[in-house]
Motif scaffolding. Structure first.
Motif, mmCIF file in Angstrom:
data_model
loop_
_atom_site.group_PDB
_atom_site.id
_atom_site.type_symbol
_atom_site.label_atom_id
_atom_site.label_comp_id
_atom_site.label_asym_id
_atom_site.label_seq_id
_atom_site.Cartn_x
_atom_site.Cartn_y
_atom_site.Cartn_z
ATOM 1 N N VAL A 1 0.843 -1.200 0.000
ATOM 2 C CA VAL A 1 0.000 0.000 0.000
ATOM 3 C C VAL A 1 0.877 1.249 0.000
ATOM 4 O O VAL A 1 0.625 2.216 -0.732
ATOM 5 C CB VAL A 1 -0.950 -0.003 1.213
ATOM 6 C CG1 VAL A 1 -1.659 1.347 1.353
ATOM 7 C CG2 VAL A 1 -1.977 -1.117 1.077
ATOM 8 N N GLU B 1 0.567 0.278 -4.524
ATOM 9 C CA GLU B 1 -0.033 -0.843 -5.229
ATOM 10 C C GLU B 1 -1.379 -1.192 -4.617
ATOM 11 O O GLU B 1 -1.640 -0.943 -3.436
ATOM 12 C CB GLU B 1 0.899 -2.049 -5.187
ATOM 13 C CG GLU B 1 2.231 -1.817 -5.886
ATOM 14 C CD GLU B 1 2.765 -3.096 -6.493
ATOM 15 O OE1 GLU B 1 1.971 -4.038 -6.697
ATOM 16 O OE2 GLU B 1 3.969 -3.137 -6.761
ATOM 17 N N SER B 2 -2.240 -1.788 -5.436
ATOM 18 C CA SER B 2 -3.528 -2.241 -4.932
ATOM 19 C C SER B 2 -3.345 -3.573 -4.213
ATOM 20 O O SER B 2 -2.541 -4.413 -4.622
ATOM 21 C CB SER B 2 -4.529 -2.392 -6.080
ATOM 22 O OG SER B 2 -4.063 -3.341 -7.021
#
Length: 253
Positions: free
Chosen positions: A223, A227-228
């Motif tokens: 995170v 990034e997801s």
């Protein structure tokens, strides 16, 4: 914990470089981080259970996201070591023990401090007088040596050890002087390492979700890297749970 971090990193397409410290001295911490930074790392997870490491990491002001993790959790998740210790001591009190010793971990370790606080808080809640905790080093050898000494001078009927290895050493000391667990003295550990269920007697202990802590630590780092992350990867680690086995029993009348 590190194994869980590595598995999560591989699943997300990252490669993990691990550097172990011989000591937590400032020069060793700085040298290790400098070694990692020369490899152009994208983020850093520091498994840093000693309080003196934290200001060193802060002063370095690293140009990559940093996630600090210990058994107590991460900056965004929590693993309540104090509550786990209180559950261990409460179990002994509910069995009828009033004279309970605590063999603690080393000074300056976050986990050791939280577990000691739990011991003191639960003894206070039970209106019992705590014995001065003995500061150990997490090893079975210390548990054995402390046990031999304590059993000569203390009249305790139960011991809460700061980790399973010190509990193992203490149980050895009990047998070495011709006494038995739990008939003469009850013993509780902390961590629930795999061997704990196979000691004799099997050890009552507090189980930690090391895999959950490690997985959450890497998810939090992702995170921070922008990034997801799937929601289930950031779930809280399982709460600490008391695992009651055969090393605890009511005290003899």
């Amino acid at each position: 914990m590190v194994q869980a971090i590595e598995s999560a990193a591989r699943a997300a397409g990252y490669r993990l470089t691990v550097t172990n410290l011989a000591t937590s001295a400032a020069d060793d911490v700085r040298a290790s981080i400098d070694h990692l930074m020369r490899q152009s790392i994208e983020g850093l997870i520091a498994v840093a259970p000693q309080t003196r490491v934290l200001p060193i990491l802060d002063e370095l002001k690293l140009p990559v996201p940093v996630q600090i993790v210990a058994s107590t959790g991460t900056a965004t998740s929590h693993n309540d070591q104090t509550a786990g210790a209180r559950a261990a001591v409460r179990h002994l009190i509910e069995l009828g023990h009033t004279r309970i010793l605590h063999i603690a971990g080393p000074r300056d370790w976050v986990e050791a401090d939280h577990r000691m606080r739990g011991y003191l808080a639960e003894m206070d809640a039970g209106d019992l007088s705590p014995r001065p905790p003995v500061l150990g080093d997490w090893t079975a050898q210390f548990g054995f040596e402390a046990g031999v000494e304590l059993l000569r001078t203390e009249d305790a009927t139960a011991v809460f050890a700061g980790n399973d290895y010190m509990a193992l050493g203490f149980m050895h000391a009990v047998r070495a002087i011709g006494r038995s667990v739990p008939e003469d003295i009850s013993v509780v550990g902390f961590d629930d390492v795999p061997e704990s269920a196979h000691l004799w007697p099997p050890l009552t202990t507090v189980r930690q979700d090391f895999l959950g802590i490690g997985t959450r630590a890497f998810a939090d780092l992702l995170v921070a890297l922008g990034e997801s992350v799937e929601a289930d990867a950031r779930t809280e680690p399982d709460h600490l749970r008391l695992i009651v086995r055969s090393s605890t029993a009511p005290p003899r009348r």
